[in-house]
Design a protein around this motif. Structure first.
Motif, PDB file in Angstrom:
ATOM      1  N   ARG A   7      39.780  48.776  72.279  1.00 34.99           N
ATOM      2  CA  ARG A   7      40.509  49.140  71.078  1.00 34.99           C
ATOM      3  C   ARG A   7      39.157  49.748  70.263  1.00 34.99           C
ATOM      4  N   ARG A   8      39.592  50.921  69.773  1.00 35.22           N
ATOM      5  CA  ARG A   8      38.906  51.670  68.791  1.00 35.22           C
ATOM      6  C   ARG A   8      39.292  51.353  67.345  1.00 35.22           C
ATOM      7  N   GLY A  85      39.366  58.315  69.901  1.00 33.00           N
ATOM      8  CA  GLY A  85      40.775  57.939  69.458  1.00 33.00           C
ATOM      9  C   GLY A  85      40.597  56.497  68.656  1.00 33.00           C
ATOM     10  N   GLU A  87      42.969  52.949  67.696  1.00 32.13           N
ATOM     11  CA  GLU A  87      43.900  51.811  67.832  1.00 32.13           C
ATOM     12  C   GLU A  87      44.339  51.049  66.286  1.00 32.13           C
ATOM     13  N   GLU A 133      48.979  58.555  68.095  1.00 32.39           N
ATOM     14  CA  GLU A 133      48.847  59.056  69.490  1.00 32.39           C
ATOM     15  C   GLU A 133      48.577  58.025  70.471  1.00 32.39           C
ATOM     16  N   SER A 134      47.824  56.888  69.801  1.00 30.74           N
ATOM     17  CA  SER A 134      47.582  55.831  70.863  1.00 30.74           C
ATOM     18  C   SER A 134      48.933  54.907  71.260  1.00 30.74           C
ATOM     19  N   ARG A 136      50.206  52.211  70.066  1.00 30.87           N
ATOM     20  CA  ARG A 136      49.994  50.761  69.705  1.00 30.87           C
ATOM     21  C   ARG A 136      49.401  50.643  68.616  1.00 30.87           C
ATOM     22  N   GLY A 137      49.234  51.535  67.534  1.00 25.01           N
ATOM     23  CA  GLY A 137      48.377  51.454  66.219  1.00 25.01           C
ATOM     24  C   GLY A 137      48.574  50.388  65.689  1.00 25.01           C
TER      25      GLY A 137
END
Ligand code: NAD
Length: 256
Positions: A7-8, A85, A87, A133-134, A136-137
């Motif tokens: 995760r970012r 990216g 999340e 875009e992820s 699953r944000g």
């Protein structure tokens, strides 16, 4: 636990208090974290603490003012670029100002709303494309017990936090089909930069009998940033996968 290894994460208010505690917790659980704060010195303290934990290699920091549209746009774009990216967004940055409401200046009102509510909106708007875009944000916003339970002398603060609750609920519904979850946390009294300075902000003739429901029914006095960070870690991870469009009160039962 290593719930954030893939995760970012961007966390505002990462230079002090609960935001700082959350940075350290999500790093400890394997996340890559970009910490934002208007206080560059605070971010350096966070970096030092992460180094002591052995997690600083996954931490980047960026001083910016979340109420400044231009700074947010540029800072969030650069952070997402560096992370590759996004999340998770945790909007912890906030301020408290206190006054009798009939003496609250428009400048103070606008400052509190501008940081706590508009700043949360600006950060969210800038981060949303990458979060969506992820697929699953997760957005964790900061409300407060003051949003639902009246705290005297804090009209601007309470109104800003009520706005954050409404913003969070809207986001949760609007983007639910794109996999986004949006939740708020509503801490009670937690030791932090804000609570250290609160007594000095209250009117000198403050009527303390108006502060009802301030005492936690568990623990010893105020909670710690780590008490809130642990809940945020749950909410932002897959353990919170069935939680959205709600606010979680973290106050040791003071408002129960
Ligand atoms: N501590 C509590 O009892 C309590 C209770 C309810 C809600 N909260 C909320 O928790 C959040 C974290 O606050 P805290 O208690 O850890 O206080 P804190 O003062 O320790 O941390 C807040 C951080 O936000 C940063 N910040 C302020 N304005 C900013 C801006 N314009 N741009 C970027 N960063 C900015 C500050 O520099 C600070 O590092 C806030 O949203 C606060 O309203 C705290």
């Amino acid at each position: 636990m290593n719930r954030f290894v893939d995760r970012r994460i961007i966390i505002t208010g990462g230079g002090s208090g609960i935001g700082q505690g959350t940075v350290l917790r999500l790093l400890a659980e394997g996340g890559r974290v970009h910490a934002i704060d208007v206080n560059a010195d605070g971010l350096e303290v966070t970096r030092t603490m992460a180094a002591a934990d052995g997690t600083a290699d996954r931490l980047s920091v960026g001083p910016l003012d979340i109420s400044n549209e231009h700074e947010v746009g540029a800072g969030v774009a650069a952070a997402i670029d560096e992370l590759g990216g996004l999340e998770v967004l945790v909007n912890a940055a906030g301020i408290l100002r206190a006054a009798h409401t009939h003496e609250c200046t428009l400048d103070v009102w606008n400052q509190v709303i501008g940081i706590n509510l508009t700043g949360t909106f600006l950060m969210t708007r800038a981060a949303l494309p990458a979060l969506l875009e992820s697929g699953r944000g997760v957005i964790v916003n900061f409300s407060s017990t003051s949003a639902s339970f009246a705290h005297p002398y804090m009209a601007a603060y309470a109104a800003s936090k009520g706005g954050v609750d409404a913003l969070t609920h809207t986001l949760a519904v609007e983007y639910s089909k794109q996999g986004l979850r949006a939740v708020a946390v509503a801490p009670g009294g937690i030791t932090s930069g804000i609570t250290e300075t609160t007594p000095g902000m209250l009117p000198s003739d403050a009527d303390w009998s108006l502060f009802t429901k301030m005492s936690p029914i568990i623990g010893k006095g105020m909670g710690s940033p780590a008490d809130v960070a642990g809940v945020i870690a749950m909410l932002a991870s897959d353990d919170g996968r069935y939680i959205t469009a709600t606010s979680v009160r973290i106050d040791g039962g003071a408002h129960g």
